[in-house]
Motif scaffolding. Sequence first.
Motif, PDB file in Angstrom:
ATOM      1  N   LEU A 157      -2.733 -28.639  -9.388  1.00 37.15           N
ATOM      2  CA  LEU A 157      -3.510 -29.289 -10.436  1.00 37.15           C
ATOM      3  C   LEU A 157      -2.616 -29.537 -11.654  1.00 37.15           C
ATOM      4  CD1 LEU A 157      -6.813 -27.207 -10.347  1.00 37.15           C
ATOM      5  CD2 LEU A 157      -6.638 -29.664  -9.910  1.00 37.15           C
ATOM      6  N   PRO A 158      -2.989 -30.478 -12.509  1.00 37.64           N
ATOM      7  CA  PRO A 158      -2.242 -30.619 -13.772  1.00 37.64           C
ATOM      8  C   PRO A 158      -2.443 -29.385 -14.638  1.00 37.64           C
ATOM      9  CG  PRO A 158      -4.252 -31.936 -13.820  1.00 37.64           C
ATOM     10  CD  PRO A 158      -4.111 -31.436 -12.415  1.00 37.64           C
ATOM     11  N   THR A 177      -4.035 -39.548 -18.117  1.00 37.06           N
ATOM     12  CA  THR A 177      -3.036 -38.878 -17.288  1.00 37.06           C
ATOM     13  C   THR A 177      -3.667 -37.741 -16.503  1.00 37.06           C
ATOM     14  OG1 THR A 177      -1.284 -39.424 -18.861  1.00 37.06           O
ATOM     15  CG2 THR A 177      -0.852 -37.631 -17.325  1.00 37.06           C
ATOM     16  N   ARG A 178      -4.522 -36.981 -17.149  1.00 32.56           N
ATOM     17  CA  ARG A 178      -5.246 -35.887 -16.474  1.00 32.56           C
ATOM     18  C   ARG A 178      -6.133 -36.443 -15.360  1.00 32.56           C
ATOM     19  NH1 ARG A 178      -7.597 -31.116 -18.170  1.00 32.56           N
ATOM     20  NH2 ARG A 178      -5.473 -30.499 -18.681  1.00 32.56           N
ATOM     21  N   ARG A 179      -6.815 -37.535 -15.614  1.00 27.58           N
ATOM     22  CA  ARG A 179      -7.710 -38.121 -14.608  1.00 27.58           C
ATOM     23  C   ARG A 179      -6.940 -38.518 -13.354  1.00 27.58           C
ATOM     24  NH1 ARG A 179      -8.671 -42.402 -12.189  1.00 27.58           N
ATOM     25  NH2 ARG A 179      -6.982 -43.480 -13.285  1.00 27.58           N
ATOM     26  N   ARG A 180      -5.796 -39.178 -13.539  1.00 26.27           N
ATOM     27  CA  ARG A 180      -5.013 -39.602 -12.385  1.00 26.27           C
ATOM     28  C   ARG A 180      -4.513 -38.396 -11.592  1.00 26.27           C
ATOM     29  NH1 ARG A 180      -2.597 -43.132 -16.194  1.00 26.27           N
ATOM     30  NH2 ARG A 180      -0.730 -41.816 -16.147  1.00 26.27           N
ATOM     31  N   THR A 184      -5.267 -37.447  -7.673  1.00 28.07           N
ATOM     32  CA  THR A 184      -4.213 -37.167  -6.706  1.00 28.07           C
ATOM     33  C   THR A 184      -4.461 -35.846  -6.005  1.00 28.07           C
ATOM     34  OG1 THR A 184      -2.587 -38.410  -7.992  1.00 28.07           O
ATOM     35  CG2 THR A 184      -1.733 -36.806  -6.417  1.00 28.07           C
ATOM     36  N   PHE A 185      -4.891 -34.842  -6.750  1.00 25.33           N
ATOM     37  CA  PHE A 185      -5.191 -33.523  -6.181  1.00 25.33           C
ATOM     38  C   PHE A 185      -6.251 -33.634  -5.092  1.00 25.33           C
ATOM     39  CE2 PHE A 185      -8.146 -29.866  -6.446  1.00 25.33           C
ATOM     40  CZ  PHE A 185      -7.319 -28.873  -5.944  1.00 25.33           C
ATOM     41  N   LEU A 186      -7.352 -34.333  -5.378  1.00 20.77           N
ATOM     42  CA  LEU A 186      -8.418 -34.464  -4.392  1.00 20.77           C
ATOM     43  C   LEU A 186      -7.994 -35.334  -3.217  1.00 20.77           C
ATOM     44  CD1 LEU A 186     -11.601 -34.858  -6.642  1.00 20.77           C
ATOM     45  CD2 LEU A 186     -10.745 -32.811  -5.486  1.00 20.77           C
ATOM     46  N   HIS A 331       6.737 -35.059 -12.104  1.00 20.91           N
ATOM     47  CA  HIS A 331       6.133 -33.864 -12.699  1.00 20.91           C
ATOM     48  C   HIS A 331       5.238 -33.141 -11.701  1.00 20.91           C
ATOM     49  CE1 HIS A 331       5.169 -31.301 -16.063  1.00 20.91           C
ATOM     50  NE2 HIS A 331       3.889 -31.406 -15.773  1.00 20.91           N
ATOM     51  N   GLN A 332       4.521 -33.887 -10.868  1.00 23.11           N
ATOM     52  CA  GLN A 332       3.677 -33.251  -9.860  1.00 23.11           C
ATOM     53  C   GLN A 332       4.508 -32.422  -8.888  1.00 23.11           C
ATOM     54  OE1 GLN A 332       1.287 -36.263  -7.969  1.00 23.11           O
ATOM     55  NE2 GLN A 332       0.328 -36.879  -9.894  1.00 23.11           N
TER      56      GLN A 332
END
Length: 452
Positions: A157-158, A177-180, A184-186, A331-332
């Motif tokens: 997660l971020p 940025t948090r939303r994207r 991606t996580f889901l 970053h991910q």
Amino acid sequence: MGSRWEAEWKHSCATAALGRGGVSPADRGSCVGTRCVADLSGEVLDLEDDEDLEVFSKKASRASGRSVVHPPRSMVNQYRLEEDEGGVTTKDIFITVDHPESHVTAIETFIVYRVLTRTTRGDFDSSEYEVQRRYQDFLWLKGKLEEAHPTLIIHPLPEKFVMKGMVERFNEDFIETRRRALQTFLSKLAEHPLLSQSPQFKVFLTEQELTAHKKQGPNFLSRVGAAVRGVTFSVRGVRSRPEEFEAMQEYADHFGNKMASLDKITQRIVKEQKEYLEELSQYGPLYAQWADLETELTEPLRGVAGCLDLCGRETEEQLHHLTEVLEPTLHQYLLCADTLKTVLRRRDHIQAEFEAKNDALTSSSSSKKVDLETLKEEVACLEERVENANTALRGDWSRWGGSMRTDLRDSLVATAHKNVDYYEKCLAVWETFLLSQKTPPCQEEDGAHPTT
């Protein structure tokens, strides 16, 4: 190339799902065989894991937060399924995270996102679900998945927020940025052959309220006991970690160092590009103002001003690509490096617990047959747990490696194309200006041979 990566992904998924261990030496070399790479040091941003406090917003509003379950309808007309080269559907669940909204309570302000799920799976009661989720709900889901599958690699997660960029959490850019990152996580969970079948994942996507589900789970004393055992086995360590997991640990360390360096440099480049764009926005108007003062240079000065304006637009587009594509991907996977190390520690804890019980059984001098039989059962259970953990990690490591290489390759190739496009357009702008300033040959002859 796409079919080859698809074949690798399906093979690793089948390996994890069927519980069969093993990756070939070639696969292992591609994933963990980078021992000779130099160790690069890199700074990471300071982070803080606060419990529940989210993003404060000046546009705070109240909303009900109720979820909506839509009636079943044909997925053929409303969503196009992705297909591989053979025409076989490879995805059966699609998730969108959007519509962030500020919610205000007596003690906090936080952001709630809409999670929209479309699926063709038969075990879902509907083809479409819409729920409202906040960041702590995502944390709950990740925690439950790690509890059920400790040696599977779950996409990170971020961060809760970034200390050095704390001011940014007040603006819309941070929220986007948090939303994207949440989407991606889901999406990564939906693509996973085992995690996507988890009952907790289904609950997260479909249930209107998670309160009752959050209350289920181990009590406080059980969690404390597990934490104490984890610390004990961390100090004790393992005596004979298999070589393949040693290689994984070394790879995770090198990978983390490199991603930290790349992430830091990319952030610096983005910052410099923003400063350059700001200077261009001030530079062009100065030439335009100068053109009003120099009547004999009006045309070339206005031409330069126009070129700077066009280059500024192209720079803004290139900067948008860096912040939307390259920077988030790097970053991910920086966060993924920490995830890899955590998963390897969990595997070691399981092995250490087995070794401790096995030592107790070997050195046991108890005359009670019941105690010995109980200890033997525990050792056998732990031995099976170690084998299952190793098998799961082997299969998931191969799957994660293929996904990582695909994500990074796509991001780097897209960035390369964007850079070429950016410099070609800027070059064309200035070449056009130079052509416009060339003196026609007839005027040069007239200037060289004036009439008398």
